[in-house]
Design a protein around this motif. Structure first.
Motif, short mmCIF file in Angstrom:
data_model
loop_
_atom_site.label_atom_id
_atom_site.label_comp_id
_atom_site.label_asym_id
_atom_site.label_seq_id
_atom_site.Cartn_x
_atom_site.Cartn_y
_atom_site.Cartn_z
N MET A 86 4.46 -19.35 1.14
CA MET A 86 3.92 -18.50 2.19
C MET A 86 3.77 -17.04 2.68
SD MET A 86 4.29 -21.18 5.90
CE MET A 86 2.35 -21.07 6.98
N THR A 87 5.32 -16.44 2.28
CA THR A 87 6.03 -15.55 1.95
C THR A 87 5.35 -14.43 0.93
OG1 THR A 87 8.00 -16.21 0.94
CG2 THR A 87 7.81 -16.52 3.01
N LYS A 88 5.84 -15.47 0.12
CA LYS A 88 4.91 -13.81 -0.47
C LYS A 88 3.29 -13.87 -1.32
CE LYS A 88 5.53 -15.41 -6.63
NZ LYS A 88 3.95 -15.23 -6.84
N GLU A 89 2.84 -14.93 -0.35
CA GLU A 89 1.62 -14.42 -0.40
C GLU A 89 1.33 -13.00 0.11
OE1 GLU A 89 -2.18 -16.38 2.62
OE2 GLU A 89 -1.33 -18.04 1.07
N VAL A 90 1.30 -13.06 1.75
CA VAL A 90 2.01 -11.89 2.48
C VAL A 90 2.72 -10.47 2.02
CG1 VAL A 90 2.89 -10.79 4.83
CG2 VAL A 90 2.59 -13.64 4.88
N LEU A 91 3.75 -10.56 1.28
CA LEU A 91 4.55 -9.70 0.60
C LEU A 91 3.17 -9.42 -0.40
CD1 LEU A 91 7.87 -11.05 0.24
CD2 LEU A 91 7.11 -9.25 1.69
N GLU A 92 2.59 -9.82 -1.23
CA GLU A 92 1.58 -9.62 -2.03
C GLU A 92 0.48 -8.96 -1.55
OE1 GLU A 92 1.86 -12.25 -4.98
OE2 GLU A 92 3.24 -12.42 -5.94
N SER A 93 0.12 -8.80 -0.30
CA SER A 93 -0.96 -8.39 0.25
C SER A 93 -1.16 -7.28 0.45
CB SER A 93 -1.64 -9.61 1.14
OG SER A 93 -0.28 -8.87 2.54
N ASP A 94 -2.68 -6.09 1.47
CA ASP A 94 -2.09 -4.88 1.66
C ASP A 94 -1.84 -4.88 3.09
OD1 ASP A 94 -4.32 -6.63 3.25
OD2 ASP A 94 -5.71 -4.74 2.36
N VAL A 95 -0.99 -5.58 3.88
CA VAL A 95 -0.17 -5.75 4.47
C VAL A 95 0.37 -4.16 4.62
CG1 VAL A 95 2.09 -6.97 3.93
CG2 VAL A 95 1.32 -7.06 5.71
N TYR A 96 1.09 -3.72 3.34
CA TYR A 96 1.71 -1.88 4.28
C TYR A 96 0.33 -0.73 4.31
CZ TYR A 96 4.60 -5.53 0.75
OH TYR A 96 5.03 -6.38 0.50
N GLU A 97 -0.29 -1.36 3.94
CA GLU A 97 -1.38 -0.47 4.29
C GLU A 97 -1.93 -0.28 5.90
OE1 GLU A 97 -5.52 -0.25 2.46
OE2 GLU A 97 -3.87 -0.86 0.84
N VAL A 98 -1.30 -1.75 6.88
CA VAL A 98 -2.20 -1.95 7.87
C VAL A 98 -0.74 -2.04 8.39
CG1 VAL A 98 -2.50 -3.93 9.59
CG2 VAL A 98 -3.38 -3.66 7.15
N PHE A 99 0.17 -1.68 8.42
CA PHE A 99 1.47 -1.31 8.67
C PHE A 99 1.21 0.01 9.06
CE2 PHE A 99 5.51 0.24 8.89
CZ PHE A 99 6.32 -0.39 9.11
N GLU A 100 1.19 0.49 7.93
CA GLU A 100 1.17 2.53 8.34
C GLU A 100 -0.10 2.50 9.92
OE1 GLU A 100 3.05 4.33 7.02
OE2 GLU A 100 4.20 2.77 5.50
N ARG A 101 -1.08 1.77 9.42
CA ARG A 101 -1.75 1.94 11.13
C ARG A 101 -1.89 1.24 12.18
NH1 ARG A 101 -6.74 -1.46 9.60
NH2 ARG A 101 -6.24 -1.60 7.52
N ILE A 102 -0.80 0.59 11.93
CA ILE A 102 -0.48 -0.20 13.31
C ILE A 102 0.82 0.42 14.22
CG2 ILE A 102 1.11 -1.92 12.60
CD1 ILE A 102 -1.29 -3.27 13.26
N GLN A 103 1.53 0.68 12.82
CA GLN A 103 2.62 1.18 14.09
C GLN A 103 2.79 2.38 14.69
OE1 GLN A 103 5.97 1.97 12.39
NE2 GLN A 103 5.66 3.53 10.55
N ASP A 104 3.21 2.69 15.79
CA ASP A 104 3.65 3.50 16.18
C ASP A 104 4.90 4.49 16.62
OD1 ASP A 104 4.15 5.68 18.30
OD2 ASP A 104 3.97 4.49 20.35
#
Ligand SMILES: C[S@@+](CC[C@H](N)C(=O)[O-])C[C@H]1O[C@@H](n2cnc3c(N)ncnc32)[C@H](O)[C@@H]1O
Length: 203
Positions: free
Chosen positions: A1-19
């Motif tokens: 489960m952790t590998k799946e998230v770390l290899e996804s485009d989660v980092y782009e989403v992070f840039e959009r979501i963080q204040d």
């Protein structure tokens, strides 16, 4: 489960979501749950779903498969919320839900499935947690996509009287007393008259 998230485009989403201007309360910057960076890191964000599932399995060891344990716990919680709301809200519908301390969105997703016509907002102090769930949710086509808000639950910036249901699920046991007071005050502020606050925690 952790590998799946770390290899996804989660980092782009992070840039959009963080204040980037969010000021964290002091307790949130302490090491926590054996993570030096507390809840503010990728490691904790990707390990939280398996951890959440194993907590449920520990509570109901006979449940198989493991997902069944979470389902039983969450169904009990959702049924109590629904009963309470029907009894005390004058039968008004749940149109807007705020899930304070939503973490990686497990509680928010269960709430959305219970009240499918409602607009849900998941709010958390960790943009890492929010990025994990937002990335996954972007692939779904919900009629009302969940909104993810990076903010302090003690000062959400959301309008007063704007939610029928405010949830604090497994949040307060992680907070000092002064933060719990702030969270509950803010929950009352954003709640519509007759709405329901669902405060759930470990005994
Ligand atoms: C155990 S998790 C909640 C789990 C989730 N609600 C569920 O039921 O699956 C507790 C969450 O509270 C968040 N939290 C703690 N203090 C907060 C605050 N002041 N405002 C918003 N979120 C907060 C943490 O970042 C963490 O994600």
């Amino acid at each position: 489960m952790t590998k799946e998230v770390l290899e996804s485009d989660v980092y782009e989403v992070f840039e959009r979501i963080q204040d980037p201007n969010l000021v964290y309360p002091d307790y949130y910057l302490n090491p926590f749950h054996a993570y030096d960076e507390g809840n503010i890191s990728w490691l904790v964000a990707v390990e939280t779903e398996p951890a959440t599932m194993s907590i449920a399995k520990r509570a109901i060891p006979e449940a198989t498969p493991i997902e069944e344990a979470s389902q039983i716990i969450r169904d009990n919680w959702l049924n109590v919320i629904e009963e309470h709301h029907l009894k005390y809200s004058g039968n008004s519908q749940v149109n807007d839900i705020l899930d304070i301390g939503c973490s990686i969105g497990v509680s928010t997703r269960y709430l959305t499935e219970k009240f499918p016509s409602a607009q849900a907002v998941g709010l958390d102090l960790s943009s890492y947690f929010l990025a994990v769930v937002a990335q996954r949710e972007e692939k779904l086509s919900r009629p009302k996509p969940i909104r993810w808000v990076h903010a302090n639950g003690e000062a959400t910036g959301l309008s007063s009287n704007s939610f029928d249901l405010v949830s604090l699920a497994y949040v307060c046991h992680e907070c000092p007393a002064r933060a719990i007071t702030g969270l509950v005050k803010e929950a009352f502020k954003v709640l519509r008259p007759g709405g329901t606050i669902a405060l759930t925690d470990n005994s």
